[in-house]
Design an enzyme around this catalytic site. Structure first.
Site, PDB file in Angstrom:
ATOM      1  N   LYS A  84     -23.970  14.669  26.832  1.00  0.00           N
ATOM      2  CA  LYS A  84     -23.507  15.000  25.527  1.00  0.00           C
ATOM      3  C   LYS A  84     -24.270  15.127  24.591  1.00  0.00           C
ATOM      4  CE  LYS A  84     -18.754  13.036  26.509  1.00  0.00           C
ATOM      5  NZ  LYS A  84     -17.372  12.883  25.873  1.00  0.00           N
ATOM      6  N   HIS A  95      -9.517   5.231   1.365  1.00  0.00           N
ATOM      7  CA  HIS A  95      -8.124   5.461   0.766  1.00  0.00           C
ATOM      8  C   HIS A  95      -7.881   7.108   0.782  1.00  0.00           C
ATOM      9  CE1 HIS A  95      -8.731   1.505  -0.639  1.00  0.00           C
ATOM     10  NE2 HIS A  95      -7.298   1.299  -0.790  1.00  0.00           N
ATOM     11  N   THR A 116       4.295   2.659   5.318  1.00  0.00           N
ATOM     12  CA  THR A 116       2.842   2.242   5.615  1.00  0.00           C
ATOM     13  C   THR A 116       2.093   3.062   6.429  1.00  0.00           C
ATOM     14  OG1 THR A 116       1.606   0.508   6.482  1.00  0.00           O
ATOM     15  CG2 THR A 116       3.604   0.442   7.122  1.00  0.00           C
ATOM     16  N   GLN A 173      -7.344   8.373   3.341  1.00  0.00           N
ATOM     17  CA  GLN A 173      -6.237   8.417   4.372  1.00  0.00           C
ATOM     18  C   GLN A 173      -4.856   8.046   3.642  1.00  0.00           C
ATOM     19  OE1 GLN A 173      -8.106   5.901   8.040  1.00  0.00           O
ATOM     20  NE2 GLN A 173      -9.274   5.610   6.104  1.00  0.00           N
ATOM     21  N   ARG A 205      -5.659  -2.604   9.214  1.00  0.00           N
ATOM     22  CA  ARG A 205      -6.045  -4.096   8.977  1.00  0.00           C
ATOM     23  C   ARG A 205      -6.029  -4.757  10.211  1.00  0.00           C
ATOM     24  NH1 ARG A 205      -4.161  -5.598   3.581  1.00  0.00           N
ATOM     25  NH2 ARG A 205      -2.270  -4.859   4.415  1.00  0.00           N
ATOM     26  N   GLY A 207       0.835  -1.055   0.059  1.00  0.00           N
ATOM     27  CA  GLY A 207      -0.023   0.035   0.135  1.00  0.00           C
ATOM     28  C   GLY A 207       0.941   1.292  -0.191  1.00  0.00           C
ATOM     29  N   ARG A 217       0.919  -5.137  -5.162  1.00  0.00           N
ATOM     30  CA  ARG A 217       1.034  -6.177  -4.448  1.00  0.00           C
ATOM     31  C   ARG A 217       1.317  -7.249  -5.241  1.00  0.00           C
ATOM     32  NH1 ARG A 217      -0.508  -4.088   0.914  1.00  0.00           N
ATOM     33  NH2 ARG A 217      -2.258  -2.777   0.670  1.00  0.00           N
ATOM     34  N   ARG A 267     -17.484  16.226  13.008  1.00  0.00           N
ATOM     35  CA  ARG A 267     -17.981  16.836  14.340  1.00  0.00           C
ATOM     36  C   ARG A 267     -18.824  17.884  14.171  1.00  0.00           C
ATOM     37  NH1 ARG A 267     -16.656  16.330  19.425  1.00  0.00           N
ATOM     38  NH2 ARG A 267     -14.778  15.267  19.452  1.00  0.00           N
ATOM     39  N   ASP A 311       2.808  -0.138  11.668  1.00  0.00           N
ATOM     40  CA  ASP A 311       2.388  -1.587  12.388  1.00  0.00           C
ATOM     41  C   ASP A 311       3.710  -2.462  12.135  1.00  0.00           C
ATOM     42  OD1 ASP A 311       2.280  -2.010   9.905  1.00  0.00           O
ATOM     43  OD2 ASP A 311       0.547  -3.494  10.017  1.00  0.00           O
ATOM     44  N   ASP A 359       5.013  -4.797   6.016  1.00  0.00           N
ATOM     45  CA  ASP A 359       5.625  -6.240   6.593  1.00  0.00           C
ATOM     46  C   ASP A 359       5.609  -7.142   5.278  1.00  0.00           C
ATOM     47  OD1 ASP A 359       2.999  -6.387   6.798  1.00  0.00           O
ATOM     48  OD2 ASP A 359       2.882  -7.177   8.750  1.00  0.00           O
ATOM     49  N   ASP A 381      -0.218   2.033   8.394  1.00  0.00           N
ATOM     50  CA  ASP A 381      -0.398   1.703   9.714  1.00  0.00           C
ATOM     51  C   ASP A 381       0.285   1.874  10.757  1.00  0.00           C
ATOM     52  OD1 ASP A 381      -2.679   0.726   8.094  1.00  0.00           O
ATOM     53  OD2 ASP A 381      -2.073  -1.300   7.737  1.00  0.00           O
TER      54      ASP A 381
HETATM   55  O1  F6P Z   1      -1.446  -1.425   4.600  1.00  0.00           O
HETATM   56  C1  F6P Z   1      -1.718  -0.144   4.426  1.00  0.00           C
HETATM   57  C2  F6P Z   1      -3.513  -0.227   4.014  1.00  0.00           C
HETATM   58  O2  F6P Z   1      -4.082   0.972   3.868  1.00  0.00           O
HETATM   59  C3  F6P Z   1      -4.402  -0.842   5.175  1.00  0.00           C
HETATM   60  O3  F6P Z   1      -4.598   0.130   6.331  1.00  0.00           O
HETATM   61  C4  F6P Z   1      -5.505  -1.265   4.468  1.00  0.00           C
HETATM   62  O4  F6P Z   1      -6.171  -2.378   5.291  1.00  0.00           O
HETATM   63  C5  F6P Z   1      -5.093  -1.748   3.400  1.00  0.00           C
HETATM   64  O5  F6P Z   1      -3.820  -0.972   2.978  1.00  0.00           O
HETATM   65  C6  F6P Z   1      -5.845  -1.341   1.968  1.00  0.00           C
HETATM   66  O6  F6P Z   1      -5.259  -2.123   0.914  1.00  0.00           O
HETATM   67  P1  F6P Z   1      -5.797  -1.920  -0.488  1.00  0.00           P
HETATM   68  O7  F6P Z   1      -5.165  -0.597  -0.910  1.00  0.00           O
HETATM   69  O8  F6P Z   1      -5.090  -2.726  -1.545  1.00  0.00           O
HETATM   70  O9  F6P Z   1      -7.039  -1.950  -0.500  1.00  0.00           O
END
Ligand code: F6P
Length: 328
Positions: A218, A258, A130, A260, A176, A15, A76, A159, A134, A107, A132
């Protein structure tokens, strides 16, 4: 300086993440600084299998430091997971006289690179890229800071409307298997609840907490849910469950998706990418192989791929406590 390395290839895989361009730029310019040749590989490990290469010089990477995505593109690769595909990749590297490789990714990329090292003893160094965050052994991965800021900006906007209509918003963020984005962006955006894969909250506890929240006065509520969280089948199912059990709420769902992964990298990510790119070429020159170049306690460090891949990226318990206290 290790004399056998004269030509280094660089690729981005898995990604994409904001700051990957800045990392490629740093690798290319570091090669130029050390009078080494640099080759770009298009489409990550798949481009290695297909021999999709381009010569890169310091001017090939101009006006890139501020751009999101990766100009070398990413993929990938299913082919690289096969022995046959990796053999083709090795043949292509040899044919192009490439002595070493810098892989920028997560990873999955490091796992593939590690198998390749075992099979061909080819010198590879990795850079964590990445959103993530992670990866074990590095405090931060490239793209994470930018993604956090993107998420916080989006939640701030949600908000506004949540508050105008007294609504509960469930917001799904990426991650993920990791809750880093959800937990940190959730705290930064003042979320009432944060659901992450590392910490199973349970639906009953969530309902109780939301009920308490309403009773405390709230009017609107933000629930941040990491995509890998297991509390419901998916965020829409969980939203229906809350709606059915807490009629006092009007529940809405936003999946940030995406969005993000895009955008201009933050200054933090640009500096991190530059440091790790320079660090990766330095490591190859020092003769290091099979390591990820990461950041730990503000210092650039080398971590064996096996540690980066196998270790658990643990969530900071203190952050969960901070989230609980500040959402009272
Ligand atoms: O690993 C980064 C990431 O953005 C994850 O947060 C997400 O689950 C995944 O890639 C999405 O992958 P793709 O763009 O292949 O759908």
């Amino acid at each position: 300086m290790s004399s056998e390395i004269k030509r280094i290839a660089v690729l981005t895989s898995g990604g994409d993440a904001p700051g990957m361009n800045a990392a490629i730029r740093a690798v290319v310019r570091s090669c130029a600084f050390h009078k080494l040749e640099c080759i770009g590989v298009y489409r990550g490990l798949q481009g290695l299998v297909e021999g999709d290469f381009i010569e890169l010089g310091p001017r090939s990477v101009k006006n890139l430091i501020n751009r999101g995505g990766t100009f070398l593109k990413s993929a990938r690769s299913a082919d690289f997971r096969t022995k046959e595909g990796r053999q083709k990749a090795h043949n292509n590297l040899k044919k192009a006289n490439i002595d070493a490789l810098v892989v920028i990714g997560g990873d999955g990329t490091f796992t593939g690179a590690n198998v390749f090292i075992d099979e061909f003893s080819f010198p590879i160094v990795g850079i964590p890229g990445t959103i993530d965050n992670d990866i074990n052994g590095t405090d931060y991965s490239i793209g994470y800071d930018t993604a956090l800021n993107t998420v916080v900006q989006a939640i701030d906007k949600i908000r506004d409307t949540a508050n105008s209509h007294n609504r509960l918003f469930m917001i799904e963020v990426m991650g993920r298997d990791a809750g880093d984005i959800a937990l940190n962006a959730g705290i930064g955006a003042g979320a009432e609840e944060i659901l992450i894969p590392e910490e199973e909250m349970g639906r009953e506890k969530l309902l109780k907490s939301l009920k308490r929240s309403k009773e405390s006065g709230k009017t609107s509520t933000i629930v941040v849910v990491a995509e890998g969280d297991q509390i419901g089948k998916n965020i829409f199912g969980l939203a229906n469950y809350i709606q059915e059990n807490l009629s006092e709420y009007e529940v809405k769902v936003t999946v940030l998706g995406h969005v993000q992964r895009g955008g201009s990298p933050s200054c933090y990510d640009r500096v991190l990418a530059s440091r790790l790119g320079v660090g990766a070429v330095d490591a190859l020159i020092r003769g290091e192989r099979g390591v990820m170049i990461g950041i730990s306690h503000k210092k650039v460090v080398s971590v064996p791929f096996i540690e980066a891949i196998q270790g658990d990226n643990e969530i900071d318990i203190e952050l969960i406590r901070v989230a609980d206290i500040t959402s009272v």
